[in-house]
Design a protein around this motif. Structure first.
Motif, PDB file in Angstrom:
ATOM      1  N   ASP A 248      38.997  43.341  40.961  1.00 42.65           N
ATOM      2  CA  ASP A 248      40.885  43.814  41.675  1.00 42.65           C
ATOM      3  C   ASP A 248      40.855  41.833  40.928  1.00 42.65           C
ATOM      4  O   ASP A 248      39.842  40.589  40.013  1.00 42.65           O
ATOM      5  CB  ASP A 248      40.517  43.855  43.083  1.00 42.65           C
ATOM      6  CG  ASP A 248      39.386  42.805  43.947  1.00 42.65           C
ATOM      7  OD1 ASP A 248      39.795  41.825  43.245  1.00 42.65           O
ATOM      8  OD2 ASP A 248      39.879  43.259  45.156  1.00 42.65           O
TER       9      ASP A 248
ATOM     10  N   THR B 261      38.535  39.202  42.059  1.00 42.10           N
ATOM     11  CA  THR B 261      36.511  39.221  41.376  1.00 42.10           C
ATOM     12  C   THR B 261      36.113  38.371  40.322  1.00 42.10           C
ATOM     13  O   THR B 261      36.984  37.368  39.589  1.00 42.10           O
ATOM     14  CB  THR B 261      36.708  40.476  40.481  1.00 42.10           C
ATOM     15  OG1 THR B 261      37.063  41.964  41.227  1.00 42.10           O
ATOM     16  CG2 THR B 261      35.487  40.100  39.822  1.00 42.10           C
TER      17      THR B 261
ATOM     18  N   LEU C  46      44.275  41.593  36.056  1.00 43.38           N
ATOM     19  CA  LEU C  46      44.385  42.209  37.124  1.00 43.38           C
ATOM     20  C   LEU C  46      45.027  42.349  38.717  1.00 43.38           C
ATOM     21  O   LEU C  46      45.118  42.002  39.521  1.00 43.38           O
ATOM     22  CB  LEU C  46      42.932  41.953  37.047  1.00 43.38           C
ATOM     23  CG  LEU C  46      41.399  41.705  36.624  1.00 43.38           C
ATOM     24  CD1 LEU C  46      40.049  41.208  37.037  1.00 43.38           C
ATOM     25  CD2 LEU C  46      41.306  43.479  36.291  1.00 43.38           C
TER      26      LEU C  46
END
Length: 426
Positions: free
Chosen positions: A75, A78, A288
């Motif tokens: 996500d 991360t 992301l």
């Protein structure tokens, strides 16, 4: 301890990798080829990227290459585990108007790239390799077979050669590559023929020399591996091998970053001091859905392992090394430490590195310089400074660093790869 079958097989694959990578451009292309064969998708910087969970990607910028795995559960926050290395090595590089010669000899006009041990390039068959940029702006890779040699003056004509050898970098480092009249010869034509293109189309070139001999395992119980360009293709090979094995369910993004121009300071668009890594990381994070705050949080949760070779203690020159901390070939990869931050390792980095090595079943050694001998540096401090990522400097111990043909421990090569696998997967 004798080299294991796995270590010998790994060294043989490294010999293949080095043979396919006589220049930084070839190294980047070979990394991309190996990753594409393993299912990675090649991306182009000038095009839009669409990244999917579980996807594997690779992008090349000149002689540099970055590749990564997007975990299935990644996500916006991360973190990233970057294994960094470099693709270039000290060499001789072609000058403009490279076809020279006199007295019936054909010679190549070259300048010195980086800091090679010049005497090691004497009396050795050399290749030429790199890229040619054509009249339409496209670039093609080219590499010759054994073509050049830098012949040493006979001992009969220099009776003091064994007492001191100092080469004049302008007049005594121009290799021979044939016989004849330079006015009717064309060294670029040889490179064009190797690439299968018309020499008249060449508008620019970046061409270096490389040792033509293949890497080899040797010594009692096969404990040694000798090859050109181990600095730093040994680390590049470890990184690409580990990334192929990286799982898609990690809590961080495994990433391999291979930079060019480390041997001349890294301050280029494809060097570690340039924007390549930060550009790629930002595009991955935006893919992301990360905003600026999430990007910074992800970087704070990230690590970089900067991998480059270091010095093994030399049995003939022990006074050049620290008298206590003395890494040796075959005893494991090294953790590189310097009080003045020529290496980026600190206590947190040391603890993390030892943890990854323990997870891999690998024993690590420490390396520090003798206080009276200046310490080199790596991409580690540059990456830490540019991105703020926690960074640790590691590598393998070697002898003959910056020689045309360097010496490593066979067991250390596979051990570094195992540690890189643990770094990516832990």
């Amino acid at each position: 301890m004798p080299a294991s079958a796995a270590a010998r097989a790994h060294a043989d694959d490294l010999a293949d990798f080095v043979a396919a990578s006589p220049s930084s451009f070839h190294a980047a292309a070979e990394v991309a080829r190996r990753l594409e064969d393993a299912g990675f998708t090649s991306l182009v910087e000038a095009e839009a990227w669409s990244l999917a969970a579980g996807g594997r990607y690779v992008v090349v910028r000149d002689g540099a290459v970055i590749a990564w795995v997007v975990p299935r559960a990644a996500d916006a926050r991360t973190g990233i585990h970057v294994f960094g290395a470099h693709s270039d090595s000290p060499a001789l590089k072609l000058k403009p108007k490279p076809t020279t010669g006199r007295f019936g000899w054909l010679q190549a006009g070259v300048e010195i790239y980086g800091g090679p041990l010049l005497n090691s390039w004497l009396d050795r068959e050399l290749r030429l390799a790199g890229r040619l940029v054509l009249d339409d702006g496209s670039a093609v890779l080219t590499a010759t077979g054994p073509l050049l040699r830098l012949p040493q003056l006979a001992i009969h004509l220099d009776r003091e050669a064994n007492d001191h050898l100092a080469l004049n970098k302008q007049t005594q480092t121009q290799p021979v590559w044939g016989l004849g009249d330079a006015a009717s010869a064309d060294l670029l034509g040889e490179l064009a023929a190797a690439a299968g293109i018309d020499a008249a189309r060449i508008r620019g070139y970046d061409i270096v020399t490389a040792d033509a001999a293949r890497g080899a395992v040797f010594g009692k119980d096969d404990v040694f591996f000798a090859s050109g360009r181990l600095d730093d293709l040994a680390s590049v090979h470890a990184g690409v091998t580990a990334l192929v094995a990286a799982p898609s369910d990690t809590a961080h993004i495994p990433m391999l970053a291979v930079f060019d121009h480390e041997e001349v300071g890294s301050a280029t668009r494809s060097g570690a001091a340039g924007p390549f890594l930060s550009d790629v990381i930002e595009r991955v994070q935006r893919g992301l859905g990360a905003d600026r705050d999430e990007q910074l949080r992800a970087l704070a949760a990230s690590w970089c392992v900067s991998s480059d070779v270091g010095h093994s203690v030399h049995p003939n020159y022990p006074d050049k090394h620290d008298p206590v901390v003395q890494p040796v070939l075959g005893s494991g990869p090294i953790l590189k430490i310097n009080a003045n931050q020529r290496y980026a390792t600190d206590a947190a980095g040391a603890a993390a590195w030892h943890g990854w090595c323990e997870a891999a079943g690998v024993v690590s050694q420490e390396f520090v310089s003798n206080n009276a001998v200046p310490c080199g540096s790596t991409i580690g401090p540059i990456t830490a400074t540019r991105l703020g990522i926690r960074t640790v400097d590691v590598g393998i111990p070697i002898l003959s660093m910056h020689s045309a043909r360097e010496l490593a421990g066979t067991a250390d090569l596979v051990a570094l790869t195992r540690a890189a696998e643990a770094f990516f997967s832990s």
